[in-house]
Design a protein around this motif. Sequence first.
Motif, PDB file in Angstrom:
ATOM      1  N   TYR A   1     -65.526 110.147   2.677  1.00  0.00           N
ATOM      2  CA  TYR A   1     -64.749 110.673   3.801  1.00  0.00           C
ATOM      3  C   TYR A   1     -64.912 109.795   5.041  1.00  0.00           C
ATOM      4  O   TYR A   1     -63.944 109.554   5.773  1.00  0.00           O
TER       5      TYR A   1
ATOM      6  N   THR B   1     -53.964 114.684  10.890  1.00  0.00           N
ATOM      7  CA  THR B   1     -54.662 114.370   9.653  1.00  0.00           C
ATOM      8  C   THR B   1     -55.281 115.639   9.097  1.00  0.00           C
ATOM      9  O   THR B   1     -56.194 116.203   9.694  1.00  0.00           O
TER      10      THR B   1
ATOM     11  N   TRP C   1     -61.922 108.135   6.938  1.00  0.00           N
ATOM     12  CA  TRP C   1     -61.714 108.471   8.355  1.00  0.00           C
ATOM     13  C   TRP C   1     -61.777 107.214   9.220  1.00  0.00           C
ATOM     14  O   TRP C   1     -61.049 107.096  10.202  1.00  0.00           O
TER      15      TRP C   1
ATOM     16  N   ARG D   1     -65.194 116.942  13.804  1.00  0.00           N
ATOM     17  CA  ARG D   1     -63.794 116.834  14.241  1.00  0.00           C
ATOM     18  C   ARG D   1     -63.584 117.571  15.551  1.00  0.00           C
ATOM     19  O   ARG D   1     -62.950 117.068  16.475  1.00  0.00           O
TER      20      ARG D   1
END
Lengths: 309, 309, 309, 309, 309
Positions: E68, D203, E72, D70
């Motif tokens: 995930y 998010t 995502w 991320r």
Amino acid sequence: MLLKKNIPFTYILGKIRKELIFVSLYSILVALMYNNFHFTRISIPIAIPTILGTVISLLLAFKSNQAYDRWWEARTLWGAILNDSRTLTRQLLTFVDVDYGSEEKRAFCERMAHRQIAWNFSLSRHLRNQDPTYQLEKWISEEDLQNVKNYTNIPVGLLELQGNDLRYAYKLGWINEFQQVEIDRTFSRLTDELGGCERIKNTVFPATYSIYIHMSLILFILLLPFGLIEFFGVVEIPLVIAISSSFFLIEKMAIHLQDPFENMPTDTPTTTISMTAERDIKQMLKESYKAEEKPQGTVQGPSKVFFIL
Amino acid sequence: MLLKKNIPFTYILGKIRKELIFVSLYSILVALMYNNFHFTRISIPIAIPTILGTVISLLLAFKSNQAYDRWWEARTLWGAILNDSRTLTRQLLTFVDVDYGSEEKRAFCERMAHRQIAWNFSLSRHLRNQDPTYQLEKWISEEDLQNVKNYTNIPVGLLELQGNDLRYAYKLGWINEFQQVEIDRTFSRLTDELGGCERIKNTVFPATYSIYIHMSLILFILLLPFGLIEFFGVVEIPLVIAISSSFFLIEKMAIHLQDPFENMPTDTPTTTISMTAERDIKQMLKESYKAEEKPQGTVQGPSKVFFIL
Amino acid sequence: MLLKKNIPFTYILGKIRKELIFVSLYSILVALMYNNFHFTRISIPIAIPTILGTVISLLLAFKSNQAYDRWWEARTLWGAILNDSRTLTRQLLTFVDVDYGSEEKRAFCERMAHRQIAWNFSLSRHLRNQDPTYQLEKWISEEDLQNVKNYTNIPVGLLELQGNDLRYAYKLGWINEFQQVEIDRTFSRLTDELGGCERIKNTVFPATYSIYIHMSLILFILLLPFGLIEFFGVVEIPLVIAISSSFFLIEKMAIHLQDPFENMPTDTPTTTISMTAERDIKQMLKESYKAEEKPQGTVQGPSKVFFIL
Amino acid sequence: MLLKKNIPFTYILGKIRKELIFVSLYSILVALMYNNFHFTRISIPIAIPTILGTVISLLLAFKSNQAYDRWWEARTLWGAILNDSRTLTRQLLTFVDVDYGSEEKRAFCERMAHRQIAWNFSLSRHLRNQDPTYQLEKWISEEDLQNVKNYTNIPVGLLELQGNDLRYAYKLGWINEFQQVEIDRTFSRLTDELGGCERIKNTVFPATYSIYIHMSLILFILLLPFGLIEFFGVVEIPLVIAISSSFFLIEKMAIHLQDPFENMPTDTPTTTISMTAERDIKQMLKESYKAEEKPQGTVQGPSKVFFIL
Amino acid sequence: MLLKKNIPFTYILGKIRKELIFVSLYSILVALMYNNFHFTRISIPIAIPTILGTVISLLLAFKSNQAYDRWWEARTLWGAILNDSRTLTRQLLTFVDVDYGSEEKRAFCERMAHRQIAWNFSLSRHLRNQDPTYQLEKWISEEDLQNVKNYTNIPVGLLELQGNDLRYAYKLGWINEFQQVEIDRTFSRLTDELGGCERIKNTVFPATYSIYIHMSLILFILLLPFGLIEFFGVVEIPLVIAISSSFFLIEKMAIHLQDPFENMPTDTPTTTISMTAERDIKQMLKESYKAEEKPQGTVQGPSKVFFIL
């Protein structure tokens, strides 16, 4: 013997000399205490260091994975720079009518292609914190060089000069509007690649992670002799040295891989790639390219590969 | 029996013959020492080799993951080369008005399409350090061949010839400015794919990692018999051989996968893909394509698949 | 009960019937030997099979990760084929002036859109080694069909026919030069997707890895009863069966996932996606679409989802 | 000593002060109970906490992997924003004929380039929930500022103003249709980068995962002293503190990395990147750029790098 | 206390209420049997459940990684939908000459931008198996609505209407050929994003993997009390409950994440994103946007974030 390239053994050991000396002395000390002074109570269950070793192996594997990704991304960016250098030259020669055209057009193509060579060498030095204008006079005019020195970021300045020449060629009708936009896109890609290299250069890998692994590794090596002494006796000494060497080597490798523009022999080979681009651009321009430089080309057999460590 | 393709068992064993002989002798020696000479003190807790085995399994899994990624990227690049060969041919036939046009235009399309076939074969040999001009005369003119021999990197030279022809077609009005730029983009993609293959070819996989794994593996196999001897006795011999074979095989696989252009049977099938491109381009040009070559096509059932190892 | 979709239990067991029978007999035999004939020396430390189990779990997790990536890439490629089928149809209807135009233009759009439907079905069968020209006469003319049969790779031939029609429309002035290039790009994407599917189809997953895992798994199951017998006695039998079933199931799943075009119920649903493309293209062309086919659409609730394994 | 950048030790400890105090008191308490009050029955097998530690290490490694992804994506997005700021300025200067053109055209280029500087600073503040119109009057006109204040999302408003100016330039004939579309594409990329940053900002990382890891970590630390006390005695206290510090630090790092726009020193350096873009744009416009600001540039040696944690 | 957002504790427990009741009763029963009825032979070595726990942790970590990634990707696709909604509106306002143009042109831009709002809401409901035409009359004309109801896939129908309007604008000369193709590309991206969402919606995550993990988890929890009872006695009950809660929670999270369009509170926030797109498009069109709706915007502080679980 299974390994494709043999790295000189002494080269490897040289990298972790300090660590090895410390570990050797420490494990000998433990063996002495155990055997001569009968401190047998210091033996601890083998489970503690081995499980600790498993954890560190996992973390090192994860970390060298991420470090490898950074290094591979840097390599891929420089591969893309080589590709776009070739593409730019081909586009210039295809779009501008050089063969049958005036001398002026030919000089224009050469000026832009040479400036791309300068851009490669300049970016290579810029990323290593070296003087990015070094020897640029080989490839760009004195006027350009003065112009570009007004920029903090030399490659950005060179790309603006390319943009100026592109406008000039379009105004003279040497390229049409499509071709202008298409070459401009090649410049945009080069801008992205420049920015990508700077991103890798300027973003420090999370330091906590490294500290955590390094501290756990030292804790592991401190405990290891106590776990092995009971079963192995004096054989504990070479075992401890062998195991800790492996861990230190792989930790060093991860640290080297994660910063690929640090002026070290394991860096991304930016100078070699810049020279390959120079060779290919010169040959596309039908300029003489000295034979003795050829061995520096890209596909040249095992002698030109470089080690990671 | 669960496996889709059965590799001949002897083929597999041949790959690790030397290692197997050494391991067999070593484990027999340990068994002899334990049983006949009553060196029972040599038994060590099973925990040490098994946990070492866990660590090596993890590292091998990570490493073969990365090696697989390299190999898959090489395969993907050659898939893209096949795609762009087909795309280039379709673009030539769509953009240049061949069917109702003059003989000259048809010859132009064929020349460019054949040069793309030559580019594929030439890149394939270039990546394996073989002579990249071998048999190129089948596809390009003598003049082109001489021209291209001035380049150190033959595929780069071929792409410049393609660019020259593109300029020529545009000047004669056979293609419009849009179509010129669009075909030029296909050349840019081919340049990227060439550069990507060279990147994989010229970048050695971090060697320390391999050495670390190889040394740990040898340490593990040296300790293994001592861990198993107490519980298994003579049964230790086949167990040690079975376990070490697995590890050696998977290590070999990772080493093979990581360098996909090394002239080995497990390489990326660049020659087969070049032949598929040849077949498809010829059929698009409505040229005769010999029937006996057809079985080498892409989707031809199990007989054409190749083993990784 | 936590699981969203319940797969019939017998369906699952049917997949590993042979393996289950063997494991059951084997574990019963071990229990008999231990309890009735007092071969208690055969008990081995529980650590050996459990650590072996950990290793295999890790390798299976890695492997099913890679297999899942292949399968997901295949699914993504077919998703892109659906997207580009819809995009092509929208481009035809937007760029060619159909509504107020002549009957001829309308027929042209329909011919190209129908050929795209044919391309989807043909590629679907091509990847499964079935006859790719089956029922194509529903969508393309007899002349096209004969033409396309000269190609070894039918979808490549269909795309060339699309390119021919594109040139034809451009020459008649139905589309301008921009629109021609834009639709040509859609064809290039379809060429890439075709090539991507063939890449997955023709590249065998590294076999050594599978063999290594399979052999380790058998070794693990052979040792398991001896590790459990001491603590669990007869309860060992159901435990061995339960544990080995899990491992066999997950191994099977990975093997199925890694080859998504093998004519099995767990394949990428190429036929369903082709039918969805058919439905959407027909509705965009305002053609009648039979209501009874509607339930085969993409978003139709749980009844249309398919199982993996 | 292996680490490239040394973070002040007290800085690190400050981050986990509360946790450290608690752990110290707890481990001292356990040691006291064991040694003074002879609660020796409280010792538990070392296997329980160590295996728990392995599990937590794995989960933390996975989690920090995702958090790092991320954070790296956020960094890459801002790298792309810098690239596109440079590209936009180069396109304006290349496409609009500034050097020999009227004063008006020059003013137009400056207005658009300055608005891009404003966009960067505004997005930087927008992502940190600060007033995004702060100091924008330095770069855009009063009229623009009022206009933009009608938008909830200021950067979206600024991009619309850019679009308005682009239409204006096209209508006046300062750029041709190709150049308009090409600059519009740069705006589309900036829109994508804006949206990508908002996606990461808005998010929340799956919370259950964090809770699960945090609870397991506390359970692990509560059990740890009981597992170590038997073998290590009082030495248990520093060991527990060292081990739990490592785990707490790496957990903190993952939590910090996963939210890169939270106004903390470890954030993505959006302000620094905005200033670099300002410097490069100003230098491309040949505007005076104050020397004292230069040290804030991108490649400036170790003093400008920032710590993660 | 380390966690950024505190989820109500009862909310979490409510998710796994059934499982918790069962586990509590089971562990109490085991404790009763052990303490009161002296079934001390039921104790098993702690190694078995802990190693089983390690394996399950690994598999859950892998699985939640993949889940995930799906979640995502879904989030990224909707981020791209928001980006392209803004891009489309900016392109309409930039390319079509609205400010000084006729009323008709303005109405055209509004019609297309409103239809994009409708597309977002319609896709959001389509993915959740709700009526995708619900409230569309707010944004599109009655005629459009009837037209679109002929499509099985409503968003595909809406995109065709957009294509029709694009052709209409081009024929009237409101946009040039470049601009038409550029806006068409935005439609192609939206088509890809629609297809990507459908791909995630319609592709079930491999079920065997989930079953395997779930069964192993149950086996682990059934064995756990027997492994802990010897060392912990009655303390075993809270430990079993705490450990099994963690595993159940993380399993639930993975199951929720892997299907992001299932009408649950943890879904991808498609409605919120659609409302953000509505707000931004309205503000770009200078339409009044009611203040009370503003808090639903994208960057609005912690109150608008949503939990995963």
